[in-house]
Write a protein that holds these residues in place. Structure first.
Motif, PDB file in Angstrom:
ATOM      1  N   MET A  38       8.711  18.411   7.771  1.00 52.56           N
ATOM      2  CA  MET A  38       8.883  17.294   8.775  1.00 52.56           C
ATOM      3  C   MET A  38       8.825  15.934   8.293  1.00 52.56           C
ATOM      4  N   ASN A  39       8.440  16.006   6.844  1.00 56.50           N
ATOM      5  CA  ASN A  39       8.260  14.593   6.174  1.00 56.50           C
ATOM      6  C   ASN A  39       7.282  13.699   6.842  1.00 56.50           C
ATOM      7  N   LEU A  40       6.167  14.442   6.754  1.00 59.95           N
ATOM      8  CA  LEU A  40       4.892  13.548   7.495  1.00 59.95           C
ATOM      9  C   LEU A  40       4.017  13.096   6.282  1.00 59.95           C
ATOM     10  N   ASP A  52       7.507   1.315  -8.388  1.00 56.38           N
ATOM     11  CA  ASP A  52       7.514   2.606  -7.441  1.00 56.38           C
ATOM     12  C   ASP A  52       7.909   3.736  -8.363  1.00 56.38           C
ATOM     13  N   ALA A  53       8.887   4.334  -7.879  1.00 59.50           N
ATOM     14  CA  ALA A  53       8.907   5.783  -8.783  1.00 59.50           C
ATOM     15  C   ALA A  53      10.356   5.435  -9.621  1.00 59.50           C
ATOM     16  N   GLY A  54      10.279   4.426 -10.485  1.00 56.54           N
ATOM     17  CA  GLY A  54      11.198   4.194 -11.530  1.00 56.54           C
ATOM     18  C   GLY A  54      10.462   3.265 -12.394  1.00 56.54           C
ATOM     19  N   SER A  85      11.087  11.087  -5.932  1.00 58.25           N
ATOM     20  CA  SER A  85       9.740  10.885  -5.312  1.00 58.25           C
ATOM     21  C   SER A  85       9.198  11.947  -4.667  1.00 58.25           C
ATOM     22  N   THR A  86      10.077  12.841  -3.812  1.00 62.19           N
ATOM     23  CA  THR A  86       9.677  13.843  -3.185  1.00 62.19           C
ATOM     24  C   THR A  86       9.060  14.815  -4.252  1.00 62.19           C
ATOM     25  N   GLU A  87       9.655  15.189  -5.322  1.00 65.54           N
ATOM     26  CA  GLU A  87       9.255  16.118  -6.418  1.00 65.54           C
ATOM     27  C   GLU A  87       7.970  15.642  -6.818  1.00 65.54           C
ATOM     28  N   ARG A 115      12.656  11.313   8.581  1.00 59.77           N
ATOM     29  CA  ARG A 115      13.263  12.679   8.309  1.00 59.77           C
ATOM     30  C   ARG A 115      13.939  12.683   7.086  1.00 59.77           C
ATOM     31  N   GLY A 116      14.972  11.675   6.872  1.00 57.95           N
ATOM     32  CA  GLY A 116      15.800  11.461   5.839  1.00 57.95           C
ATOM     33  C   GLY A 116      15.034  11.079   4.463  1.00 57.95           C
ATOM     34  N   SER A 117      14.013  10.005   4.779  1.00 63.20           N
ATOM     35  CA  SER A 117      13.270   9.736   3.559  1.00 63.20           C
ATOM     36  C   SER A 117      12.080   9.033   4.238  1.00 63.20           C
ATOM     37  N   GLY A 118      10.755   9.489   3.681  1.00 61.44           N
ATOM     38  CA  GLY A 118       9.524   8.825   4.381  1.00 61.44           C
ATOM     39  C   GLY A 118       9.801   7.510   4.602  1.00 61.44           C
ATOM     40  N   SER A 119      10.058   6.529   3.314  1.00 62.68           N
ATOM     41  CA  SER A 119       9.846   5.109   3.224  1.00 62.68           C
ATOM     42  C   SER A 119      11.123   4.437   4.269  1.00 62.68           C
ATOM     43  N   ALA A 120      12.057   5.501   4.510  1.00 62.69           N
ATOM     44  CA  ALA A 120      13.229   4.748   5.330  1.00 62.69           C
ATOM     45  C   ALA A 120      12.468   4.489   6.879  1.00 62.69           C
ATOM     46  N   VAL A 130       0.878  -1.016   0.159  1.00 64.49           N
ATOM     47  CA  VAL A 130       0.049  -0.109  -0.057  1.00 64.49           C
ATOM     48  C   VAL A 130       0.876   1.228   0.017  1.00 64.49           C
ATOM     49  N   LYS A 131       0.947   2.195  -1.234  1.00 69.01           N
ATOM     50  CA  LYS A 131       1.847   2.964  -1.260  1.00 69.01           C
ATOM     51  C   LYS A 131       1.634   4.276  -0.455  1.00 69.01           C
ATOM     52  N   TYR A 132       2.708   5.004  -0.242  1.00 66.70           N
ATOM     53  CA  TYR A 132       2.931   6.196   0.476  1.00 66.70           C
ATOM     54  C   TYR A 132       3.186   6.963  -0.640  1.00 66.70           C
ATOM     55  N   PHE A 133       2.377   7.997  -1.230  1.00 64.15           N
ATOM     56  CA  PHE A 133       2.608   8.942  -2.295  1.00 64.15           C
ATOM     57  C   PHE A 133       1.730  10.040  -1.767  1.00 64.15           C
ATOM     58  N   GLY A 134       2.259  11.034  -1.063  1.00 66.18           N
ATOM     59  CA  GLY A 134       1.735  12.391  -0.635  1.00 66.18           C
ATOM     60  C   GLY A 134       2.122  12.751   0.607  1.00 66.18           C
ATOM     61  N   LYS A 135       2.441  13.755   0.957  1.00 65.04           N
ATOM     62  CA  LYS A 135       2.699  14.300   2.115  1.00 65.04           C
ATOM     63  C   LYS A 135       1.774  15.307   2.992  1.00 65.04           C
ATOM     64  N   ARG A 136       1.541  15.423   4.440  1.00 66.83           N
ATOM     65  CA  ARG A 136       0.705  16.275   4.786  1.00 66.83           C
ATOM     66  C   ARG A 136       1.623  17.439   5.250  1.00 66.83           C
ATOM     67  N   SER A 177      16.716   2.654  -2.407  1.00 70.76           N
ATOM     68  CA  SER A 177      18.014   2.663  -1.760  1.00 70.76           C
ATOM     69  C   SER A 177      17.959   3.885  -0.649  1.00 70.76           C
ATOM     70  N   SER A 178      17.049   4.834  -0.858  1.00 76.24           N
ATOM     71  CA  SER A 178      16.979   5.652   0.349  1.00 76.24           C
ATOM     72  C   SER A 178      16.395   5.475   1.586  1.00 76.24           C
ATOM     73  N   ALA A 179      15.424   4.459   1.408  1.00 76.00           N
ATOM     74  CA  ALA A 179      14.891   3.810   2.641  1.00 76.00           C
ATOM     75  C   ALA A 179      15.876   3.109   3.455  1.00 76.00           C
TER      76      ALA A 179
HETATM   77  C1  DP6 Z   1       6.561   5.532  -4.708  1.00 77.94           C
HETATM   78  O1  DP6 Z   1      10.226   7.507   0.610  1.00 77.94           O
HETATM   79  O2  DP6 Z   1      11.454   8.064  -1.463  1.00 77.94           O
HETATM   80  O3  DP6 Z   1       8.314   4.393  -3.390  1.00 77.94           O
HETATM   81  O4  DP6 Z   1       9.807  10.813   1.746  1.00 77.94           O
HETATM   82  O5  DP6 Z   1      10.117  12.360  -0.277  1.00 77.94           O
HETATM   83  O6  DP6 Z   1      11.981  10.657   0.485  1.00 77.94           O
HETATM   84  P1  DP6 Z   1      10.363  10.851   0.400  1.00 77.94           P
HETATM   85  O7  DP6 Z   1       9.968   9.897  -0.382  1.00 77.94           O
HETATM   86  P2  DP6 Z   1      10.143   8.329  -0.529  1.00 77.94           P
HETATM   87  O8  DP6 Z   1       9.016   7.773  -1.301  1.00 77.94           O
HETATM   88  C2  DP6 Z   1       8.520   6.476  -1.548  1.00 77.94           C
HETATM   89  C3  DP6 Z   1       7.696   6.592  -2.629  1.00 77.94           C
HETATM   90  C4  DP6 Z   1       7.271   5.220  -3.369  1.00 77.94           C
HETATM   91  C5  DP6 Z   1       6.031   4.488  -2.594  1.00 77.94           C
HETATM   92  C6  DP6 Z   1       6.459   3.922  -1.439  1.00 77.94           C
HETATM   93  O9  DP6 Z   1       7.572   3.344  -1.210  1.00 77.94           O
HETATM   94  O10 DP6 Z   1       5.531   3.901  -0.472  1.00 77.94           O
END
Ligand code: DP6
Length: 325
Positions: free
Chosen positions: A25-27, A283-285, A192-194, A136-141, A15-21, A105-107
């Motif tokens: 604070m990277n929420l 995902d973002a690729g 992904s952030t952009e 705070r570094g990357s949401g998915s981390a 279930v994807k994370y795609f959008g911040k509140r 890799s950012s996770a």
């Molecule tokens: C599409 O965690 O890379 O992989 O918080 O801005 O660093 P930032 O984004 P990131 O986003 C991951 C987005 C995704 C979906 C997911 O892993 O949930």
């Protein structure tokens, strides 16, 4: 101060994370659910040293590019603030998979960095606080801290203290498999952030996407509890396609896929018609990721491997949370 070496795994959101509140604070605007993927690992060694005049960052054996190094330093500034130190650090980090190609890799990177830095500074923080810090570094981390099958809560607080990930099943509780096809090992076209911000601010489908995440997450949790792979697989594929649909409708539209990604979607549908329970996600690729159970892994792997445009496959299974090595 002491050298600390840690290993963290990447994760794959079903279930994807795609959008911040909250961008600062990277929420996240909604919760998400992921699988922790062995063997997609990052190993990071860190030492804070009084003689350093700035952070020194090595990535995969080479001096890291400025953009990467300043992201690491920015994160270490947060940790320095928390711990009260002003020392800079040497950071040596290695990924066992292509960096920044939509393989998360950012996770694993920020999960490893968060654990290594806090350990090296002797900070006592629990796993939930560590997950919130990695976020705070990357949401998915945030999701690469616990291991197994993981849920990351959106939380409600503005300081982000209730937005951390926790395990809902251990690595040995359910033998799920993920076969990843490398369709393009190069770096992402859009980060992904952009992509998230553009989708949030311009896509007419963003609201609908968010509403669907809440329902998908609830149902995915039930599917995990009941070990119902069909339900979990259907939610997985739907969540990915909905996320990409929302991004595609942005202005300008964001298209992460290439032709091979589309062929992989057709392949997964053919496999299902032939009785192999396989589900697509991405995902973002452009890399297609196929989720299945152990009994279907060989069939899925050989089908994906023979798809034109796939240069390599990586077979993954559930792995553990961040560990010191
Ligand atoms: C599409 O965690 O890379 O992989 O918080 O801005 O660093 P930032 O984004 P990131 O986003 C991951 C987005 C995704 C979906 C997911 O892993 O949930």
């Amino acid at each position: 101060m002491k050298n600390v070496r840690v290993r963290a795994l990447a994760n794959l959101a079903l279930v994807k994370y795609f959008g911040k509140r909250d961008l600062q604070m990277n929420l996240p605007a909604a919760g998400s659910l992921s699988l922790t993927l062995e063997p997609l690992s990052t190993t990071t060694e860190i030492a804070f040293r009084p003689e350093l005049e700035r952070d020194m960052v090595l990535l995969d054996g080479k001096k890291a590019a400025d953009k990467f190094a300043s992201r690491v330093s920015g994160f270490l500034d947060i940790v320095r603030d928390m711990s009260g130190t002003s020392e800079y650090a040497s950071v040596v980090t290695e990924n066992a998979f292509p960096t920044a190609a939509g393989l998360a890799s950012s996770a694993s990177g920020f999960a490893a960095l968060a654990y290594a830095a806090t350990k090296a500074l002797g900070m006592t923080i629990d796993k939930e606080q560590l997950s919130a810090l990695a976020r705070r570094g990357s949401g998915s981390a945030a999701r690469s801290i616990p291991g197994g099958i993981v849920v990351w809560n959106a939380g409600e607080k503005s300081d982000g203290s209730d937005s951390f990930a926790y395990p809902v099943a251990g690595p040995d509780d359910w033998d799920l498999r993920v076969v990843i096809g490398v369709a393009d090992p190069g770096p992402k076209a859009v980060g992904s952030t952009e992509a998230m911000e553009l989708t949030r601010t311009t896509s007419p489908y963003y609201r609908e996407w968010l509403d669907s995440v809440h329902i998908d997450l609830m149902n995915a949790l039930r599917a995990v509890e009941q070990r119902n792979f069909t339900d979990l697989g259907e939610i997985t594929e739907r969540s990915a396609l909905s996320m990409h649909a929302a991004a595609l409708a942005g202005r300008p539209g964001i298209l992460f896929w290439n032709g091979t990604t589309v062929e992989a979607i057709h392949l997964v549908r053919r496999l299902r018609q032939q009785g192999t329970e396989a589900y697509f996600t991405c995902d973002a690729g452009p890399q297609p990721k196929i989720v299945c159970t152990k009994s279907d892994e060989d069939t899925v792997a050989s089908a994906l491997e023979s798809l034109p445009g796939i240069t390599r496959i990586i077979r993954c299974h559930l792995g553990a949370g961040v560990t010191e090595i």
